[in-house]
Design an enzyme around this catalytic site. Structure first.
Site, PDB file in Angstrom:
ATOM      1  CG  ASP A 204      -9.972  -0.137   5.026  1.00  0.00           C
ATOM      2  OD1 ASP A 204      -9.742  -0.564   3.807  1.00  0.00           O
ATOM      3  OD2 ASP A 204      -9.386  -0.411   5.714  1.00  0.00           O
TER       4      ASP A 204
ATOM      5  CD  GLN B 211      -3.413  -4.448   6.780  1.00  0.00           C
ATOM      6  OE1 GLN B 211      -3.363  -3.271   5.847  1.00  0.00           O
ATOM      7  NE2 GLN B 211      -4.193  -5.352   6.149  1.00  0.00           N
TER       8      GLN B 211
ATOM      9  CE  LYS C   6      -3.795  -2.515   2.139  1.00  0.00           C
ATOM     10  NZ  LYS C   6      -4.357  -2.852   3.471  1.00  0.00           N
TER      11      LYS C   6
END
Ligand code: NAP
Length: 285
Positions: free
Chosen positions: A119, A96, A52
């Site tokens: 997200d 994460q 990422k």
């Protein structure tokens, strides 16, 4: 033989688009910054985070690599998120998952500013999805919608079957396909296993997101159907594979995503798109 949906190539194009958008926002004095929070030293999570951060670099997005030890207490993690929420240089925040077991994941998801929630997991963004309002969408299903559009596969009026109902893939996927006028069935671990093949056979669009290696076999696929394999599993030999038995499904499907090279790269690229969208939102654009 099915058309192989090339997620890798599409993702590269999406990253180029994101980079162009980042550059044009920069001309207007708006910078895009993604904070990636990793708690602990899980190797798979660390690999995802590295990729990422690499994507950010490629797109011209400033990245903030926030690593915390595995035994970080909840209040320290919450304090970091509050700091990132308040930092104008940080336009996107990604925590994460999975978090270590002692941490309250739901509280963390709730703590992220919904406008920085790249997200798309915050209940406010989930609610916007349910109500068909624009907003930040979970990356995996949003990336799949991009794929369908890029290959001219219109969900309207089609039967879509989603195998899996997780909050990050199955549920938002079903809502996105529903909002594009597909007729939806969602299967899960309580679905009668004797019925599962028949349900899958009804699908014009079949999305496999159950985490069971190669569970969906060729005979479960309707001839000509689009098969989207979200799974990232390991086969008996420890090789990466999907939830679909690619060899047998490819012979029947009209279009199919490979693993690797299908949904995975699109999920990553969608994150970059979401970082750009979040920056725009925060500047009222
Ligand atoms: P998850 O949270 O474990 O959810 C799995 C879902 O599948 C659950 O809803 C479960 O039902 C259902 N399920 C499990 N076994 C089943 C069976 N035998 N028959 C029917 N349904 C069954 O997994 P996830 O996070 O959604 O991920 C699913 C897969 O996608 C995994 O392989 C994961 O690694 C992969 N993934 C890939 C990406 C990507 O970018 N490529 C992103 C996210 C996830 P219940 O709800 O009843 O338990």
């Amino acid at each position: 033989m099915a058309t192989i949906i090339d997620g890798k190539a599409l993702a590269a194009r999406m990253r180029e688009r994101a980079a162009a958008d980042v550059a044009s926002l920069a001309e207007r004095g708006i910078s895009c910054g993604l904070a990636v929070v990793l708690v602990g030293d899980d190797q798979a999570s660390a690999t995802y985070v590295r990729s990422k951060l690499r994507d950010c670099e490629q797109c011209g997005i400033r990245s903030f690599d926030c690593k915390l030890p595995a035994d970080t207490p909840q209040d320290e993690l919450m304090a970091l998120i509050a700091e990132l929420n308040a930092d104008p240089e940080v336009t996107g925040i990604l925590v994460q998952m999975p978090l270590p077991a002692h941490l309250d994941t739901e509280a963390v998801v709730l703590a992220v500013d919904p406008e920085k929630d790249v997200d798309g997991f915050h209940p406010l963004n989930m609610g916007r999805l349910v109500r068909d309002l624009p907003g930040l969408r979970p990356c995996t299903p949003a990336g799949i919608m991009e794929m369908l559009d890029a290959y001219g596969i219109d969900p309207a009026g089609k039967n879509a079957v989603i195998v899996g109902r997780s909050s990050i893939v199955g549920k938002p996927m079903s809502l996105m396909l529903l909002s594009r006028n597909a007729t939806i069935s969602v299967a899960h671990s309580h679905t009668d296993p004797r019925e599962l093949a028949r349900i899958c056979q009804s699908a014009d669009i079949l999305v496999a997101a159950c985490g069971v290696p190669k569970m969906i076999k060729g005979p479960w696929v309707k001839p000509g159907a689009t098969v989207i394999d979200v799974g990232m599993d390991r086969d008996e030999e420890g090789r990466l594979c999907g939830d679909v038995d690619f060899a047998s499904a490819e012979a029947v499907a009209g279009a199919i995503t490979p693993v690797p090279g299908g949904v995975g790269p699109m999920t990553r690229a969608m994150l970059m798109t979401n970082v750009v969208m979040a920056a725009r939102l925060q500047h009222g654009l």
